[in-house]
Design a protein around this motif. Structure first.
Motif, PDB file in Angstrom:
ATOM      1  N   GLU A  96      -2.683   9.455  -1.443  1.00 25.27           N
ATOM      2  CA  GLU A  96      -3.526   9.048  -0.317  1.00 25.27           C
ATOM      3  C   GLU A  96      -4.864   8.506  -0.813  1.00 25.27           C
ATOM      4  O   GLU A  96      -5.382   7.501  -0.299  1.00 25.27           O
ATOM      5  N   ASN A  97      -5.432   9.149  -1.828  1.00 24.49           N
ATOM      6  CA  ASN A  97      -6.711   8.693  -2.385  1.00 24.49           C
ATOM      7  C   ASN A  97      -6.586   7.310  -3.011  1.00 24.49           C
ATOM      8  O   ASN A  97      -7.482   6.470  -2.877  1.00 24.49           O
ATOM      9  N   ALA A  98      -5.473   7.079  -3.709  1.00 23.22           N
ATOM     10  CA  ALA A  98      -5.257   5.773  -4.341  1.00 23.22           C
ATOM     11  C   ALA A  98      -5.164   4.672  -3.289  1.00 23.22           C
ATOM     12  O   ALA A  98      -5.672   3.558  -3.492  1.00 23.22           O
ATOM     13  N   ILE A  99      -4.529   4.976  -2.169  1.00 22.89           N
ATOM     14  CA  ILE A  99      -4.438   3.997  -1.082  1.00 22.89           C
ATOM     15  C   ILE A  99      -5.831   3.716  -0.531  1.00 22.89           C
ATOM     16  O   ILE A  99      -6.230   2.553  -0.358  1.00 22.89           O
ATOM     17  N   SER A 100      -6.580   4.771  -0.282  1.00 21.56           N
ATOM     18  CA  SER A 100      -7.939   4.623   0.278  1.00 21.56           C
ATOM     19  C   SER A 100      -8.852   3.843  -0.663  1.00 21.56           C
ATOM     20  O   SER A 100      -9.701   3.067  -0.215  1.00 21.56           O
ATOM     21  N   ASP A 101      -8.658   4.036  -1.963  1.00 21.70           N
ATOM     22  CA  ASP A 101      -9.504   3.363  -2.953  1.00 21.70           C
ATOM     23  C   ASP A 101      -9.105   1.911  -3.191  1.00 21.70           C
ATOM     24  O   ASP A 101      -9.795   1.194  -3.923  1.00 21.70           O
ATOM     25  N   GLY A 102      -7.995   1.494  -2.615  1.00 19.43           N
ATOM     26  CA  GLY A 102      -7.556   0.115  -2.807  1.00 19.43           C
ATOM     27  C   GLY A 102      -7.028  -0.167  -4.192  1.00 19.43           C
ATOM     28  O   GLY A 102      -7.178  -1.276  -4.717  1.00 19.43           O
ATOM     29  N   ALA A 118       4.974   9.621   0.856  1.00 20.34           N
ATOM     30  CA  ALA A 118       3.647   9.135   0.468  1.00 20.34           C
ATOM     31  C   ALA A 118       3.752   7.894  -0.414  1.00 20.34           C
ATOM     32  O   ALA A 118       2.929   6.971  -0.304  1.00 20.34           O
ATOM     33  N   LEU A 119       4.751   7.857  -1.290  1.00 19.23           N
ATOM     34  CA  LEU A 119       4.942   6.672  -2.134  1.00 19.23           C
ATOM     35  C   LEU A 119       5.318   5.455  -1.284  1.00 19.23           C
ATOM     36  O   LEU A 119       4.881   4.332  -1.558  1.00 19.23           O
ATOM     37  N   LYS A 120       6.130   5.679  -0.273  1.00 12.76           N
ATOM     38  CA  LYS A 120       6.483   4.572   0.635  1.00 12.76           C
ATOM     39  C   LYS A 120       5.234   4.044   1.329  1.00 12.76           C
ATOM     40  O   LYS A 120       5.040   2.816   1.461  1.00 12.76           O
ATOM     41  N   LYS A 121       4.382   4.954   1.753  1.00 10.94           N
ATOM     42  CA  LYS A 121       3.132   4.549   2.398  1.00 10.94           C
ATOM     43  C   LYS A 121       2.285   3.713   1.438  1.00 10.94           C
ATOM     44  O   LYS A 121       1.668   2.713   1.845  1.00 10.94           O
ATOM     45  N   ALA A 122       2.251   4.121   0.173  1.00 10.07           N
ATOM     46  CA  ALA A 122       1.476   3.376  -0.825  1.00 10.07           C
ATOM     47  C   ALA A 122       2.052   1.982  -1.023  1.00 10.07           C
ATOM     48  O   ALA A 122       1.309   0.989  -1.079  1.00 10.07           O
ATOM     49  N   ARG A 123       3.362   1.893  -1.139  1.00  9.45           N
ATOM     50  CA  ARG A 123       3.984   0.578  -1.338  1.00  9.45           C
ATOM     51  C   ARG A 123       3.789  -0.314  -0.119  1.00  9.45           C
ATOM     52  O   ARG A 123       3.551  -1.522  -0.250  1.00  9.45           O
ATOM     53  N   ASP A 124       3.870   0.285   1.072  1.00  9.55           N
ATOM     54  CA  ASP A 124       3.626  -0.489   2.298  1.00  9.55           C
ATOM     55  C   ASP A 124       2.199  -1.022   2.334  1.00  9.55           C
ATOM     56  O   ASP A 124       1.930  -2.067   2.941  1.00  9.55           O
ATOM     57  N   ALA A 125       1.287  -0.298   1.673  1.00  9.74           N
ATOM     58  CA  ALA A 125      -0.110  -0.727   1.616  1.00  9.74           C
ATOM     59  C   ALA A 125      -0.359  -1.740   0.508  1.00  9.74           C
ATOM     60  O   ALA A 125      -1.497  -2.180   0.323  1.00  9.74           O
ATOM     61  N   GLY A 126       0.686  -2.094  -0.248  1.00 11.09           N
ATOM     62  CA  GLY A 126       0.559  -3.118  -1.281  1.00 11.09           C
ATOM     63  C   GLY A 126       0.368  -2.602  -2.687  1.00 11.09           C
ATOM     64  O   GLY A 126       0.183  -3.394  -3.622  1.00 11.09           O
ATOM     65  N   LEU A 127       0.432  -1.281  -2.898  1.00 12.73           N
ATOM     66  CA  LEU A 127       0.306  -0.741  -4.250  1.00 12.73           C
ATOM     67  C   LEU A 127       1.656  -0.833  -4.962  1.00 12.73           C
ATOM     68  O   LEU A 127       2.715  -0.656  -4.341  1.00 12.73           O
ATOM     69  N   TYR A 128       1.608  -1.077  -6.252  1.00  5.90           N
ATOM     70  CA  TYR A 128       2.814  -1.124  -7.069  1.00  5.90           C
ATOM     71  C   TYR A 128       3.001   0.254  -7.695  1.00  5.90           C
ATOM     72  O   TYR A 128       2.083   0.794  -8.315  1.00  5.90           O
ATOM     73  N   VAL A 129       4.182   0.835  -7.521  1.00 11.14           N
ATOM     74  CA  VAL A 129       4.425   2.216  -7.953  1.00 11.14           C
ATOM     75  C   VAL A 129       5.377   2.245  -9.136  1.00 11.14           C
ATOM     76  O   VAL A 129       6.515   1.761  -9.050  1.00 11.14           O
ATOM     77  N   ILE A 130       4.908   2.809 -10.244  1.00 13.05           N
ATOM     78  CA  ILE A 130       5.737   3.012 -11.428  1.00 13.05           C
ATOM     79  C   ILE A 130       5.888   4.514 -11.654  1.00 13.05           C
ATOM     80  O   ILE A 130       4.901   5.225 -11.820  1.00 13.05           O
ATOM     81  N   ALA A 131       7.121   4.985 -11.620  1.00 10.87           N
ATOM     82  CA  ALA A 131       7.385   6.375 -11.972  1.00 10.87           C
ATOM     83  C   ALA A 131       7.469   6.489 -13.489  1.00 10.87           C
ATOM     84  O   ALA A 131       8.048   5.620 -14.154  1.00 10.87           O
ATOM     85  N   LEU A 132       6.886   7.541 -14.036  1.00 13.24           N
ATOM     86  CA  LEU A 132       6.935   7.794 -15.471  1.00 13.24           C
ATOM     87  C   LEU A 132       7.722   9.075 -15.724  1.00 13.24           C
ATOM     88  O   LEU A 132       7.510  10.075 -15.048  1.00 13.24           O
ATOM     89  N   ASP A 133       8.627   9.034 -16.675  1.00 11.80           N
ATOM     90  CA  ASP A 133       9.379  10.200 -17.132  1.00 11.80           C
ATOM     91  C   ASP A 133      10.398  10.695 -16.112  1.00 11.80           C
ATOM     92  O   ASP A 133      11.560  10.897 -16.435  1.00 11.80           O
ATOM     93  N   THR A 134       9.985  10.893 -14.871  1.00  8.60           N
ATOM     94  CA  THR A 134      10.857  11.457 -13.839  1.00  8.60           C
ATOM     95  C   THR A 134      10.939  10.500 -12.658  1.00  8.60           C
ATOM     96  O   THR A 134       9.940  10.294 -11.965  1.00  8.60           O
ATOM     97  N   PRO A 135      12.099   9.902 -12.401  1.00  6.22           N
ATOM     98  CA  PRO A 135      12.200   9.032 -11.231  1.00  6.22           C
ATOM     99  C   PRO A 135      12.167   9.860  -9.954  1.00  6.22           C
ATOM    100  O   PRO A 135      12.601  11.013  -9.941  1.00  6.22           O
ATOM    101  N   PRO A 136      11.645   9.298  -8.882  1.00  6.97           N
ATOM    102  CA  PRO A 136      11.741  10.004  -7.606  1.00  6.97           C
ATOM    103  C   PRO A 136      13.192   9.989  -7.125  1.00  6.97           C
ATOM    104  O   PRO A 136      14.046   9.312  -7.708  1.00  6.97           O
ATOM    105  N   ASP A 137      13.476  10.733  -6.091  1.00  7.60           N
ATOM    106  CA  ASP A 137      14.811  10.746  -5.503  1.00  7.60           C
ATOM    107  C   ASP A 137      14.693  10.415  -4.016  1.00  7.60           C
ATOM    108  O   ASP A 137      14.148  11.201  -3.253  1.00  7.60           O
ATOM    109  N   PRO A 138      15.117   9.198  -3.614  1.00  3.19           N
ATOM    110  CA  PRO A 138      15.885   8.224  -4.381  1.00  3.19           C
ATOM    111  C   PRO A 138      15.007   7.453  -5.364  1.00  3.19           C
ATOM    112  O   PRO A 138      13.795   7.351  -5.174  1.00  3.19           O
TER     113      PRO A 138
END
Length: 368
Positions: A96-102, A118-138
């Protein structure tokens, strides 16, 4: 993106750590102050790294790698971490903080399924999401994952174990990560180990549902018995408690699989207290400097070395390049993620199993 945990074949895939790290170093041009472009208030690209916890040195090393890349590129890097492995609420707040900070992007080692919304919300806001080490499910809850092939890493230690046993009966204690939630790093390593041993698994996303006894076909083959699965939370004290519980149920355990090296260190202490440390093989996955030292000392017999520093460095560079050029990172050919490689580390080489010794591994532990 295809399902990250797609069943692999049983063929050995010993992956050199450097073989898939061919991203060129990237420099950063100043971005506009438009927050939609992912720029921070000082004009630099904003990136948030959100790790599982800082109680595990694996994730501390990941932070160090991100800091190094950010300094080189001029990225505005923010760090956040769960209070413990499995703490989803703190990670959600950091998203949420990352989204607010742009921010332009998020690098995350997700603590569980609750972060997906929360990751979906970030992507909808235009942030690019890279998972490291552990992928989310899905897995497609992130734009891409940079990670060890955890199934292949598990296979490596399983193949080594089968060869080392040389036909002897295996009485196996499984020290996993969680018993109250399902994360892919847990079941892929567990299932990879059993596959490397040559033990048929049932549902490849479920720990502990394989036949409890039978034949393993790795190495010269032999009988096996699975004494049980216990959760460790990926921590040393959890590993010790898990091992104590397993030994109470079956004192004949002679092979111990562990989710990571802190859990392995704890399991060894329980074995030592029971006078069984010299008669039991302990295998793990991590390859950190302390873990490599434990291989040298005989506390851990074999481990699969990962490269979290590279995961973080390449993640920062990828988001920087995206901000500069619009070019997105690509998955490794034949996989649905970017594979940062692994190497088996042991002081006892086994025929047909590629490995490096502790001296060599100490020079590259975690990609330093």
């Amino acid at each position: 993106m295809a399902n990250f945990s797609t069943r692999r074949t049983r063929t050995t895939r010993m992956l050199a750590a450097g073989a898939v790290l061919g991203l060129a170093a990237l420099s950063l041009s100043a971005c506009s102050g438009d927050s939609s472009a992912g720029a921070s208030g000082d004009g630099n690209v904003g990136v948030s790294l959100i790790v599982k916890t800082t109680t595990n040195p694996f994730f501390v090393s990941m932070q160090d790698g991100a800091k190094k890349a950010a300094e080189t590129s001029g990225v505005d890097l923010k760090l956040a971490a769960g209070k413990s492995d499995g703490d989803e609420a703190t990670q959600i707040q950091a998203i949420e903080n990352a989204i607010s900070d742009g921010d332009k992007g998020i690098l995350i080692t997700p603590n569980g399924p609750s972060v997906v919304d929360a990751l979906k919300k970030a992507r909808d806001a235009g942030l690019y999401v890279i998972a490291l080490d552990t992928p989310p499910d899905p897995a497609d809850a992130a734009d891409i994952t940079f990670a060890t092939d955890n199934f292949a890493a598990g296979e490596q230690i399983g193949q080594w174990t089968a060869e080392k046993l040389d036909g002897k009966k295996a009485v196996i204690g499984m020290v996993d990560l969680f018993d109250d939630k399902i994360v892919s790093v847990d079941y892929t390593r567990d299932q990879g180990f059993l596959t490397g041993m040559g033990i048929d698994t049932a549902d490849d996303k479920v720990n502990g549902d394989e036949a409890k006894s039978g034949k393993y076909t790795g190495g010269n083959g032999g009988d096996y018995e699975i004494a049980g699965n216990q959760a460790s939370q990926g921590a040393e004290d959890g590993g010790r408690t898990a091992m104590e519980t397993l030994l109470a149920g079956n004192p004949d355990i002679n092979v111990v699989y562990t989710i990571n090296e802190p859990a392995a260190a704890g399991a060894y202490e329980a074995l030592k207290a029971a006078g069984k440390e010299k008669d039991t093989l302990v295998v793990s996955i991590d390859g950190g400097c302390s873990g490599v030292s434990n291989v040298k000392q005989g506390i851990i017999d074999a481990t699969a070395q990962q490269y979290p520093v590279k995961m973080a460095e390449l993640g920062v560079e990828a988001i920087t390049k995206l901000a500069e050029t619009g070019e997105k990172p690509e998955t490794t050919e034949g996989l649905d993620f970017f594979n940062t490689g692994s190497k088996l580390v042991t002081e006892e080489k086994m025929s047909g199993v590629d490995s490096i010794d502790a001296a060599e591994a100490s020079k590259i532990c975690w990609g330093k």
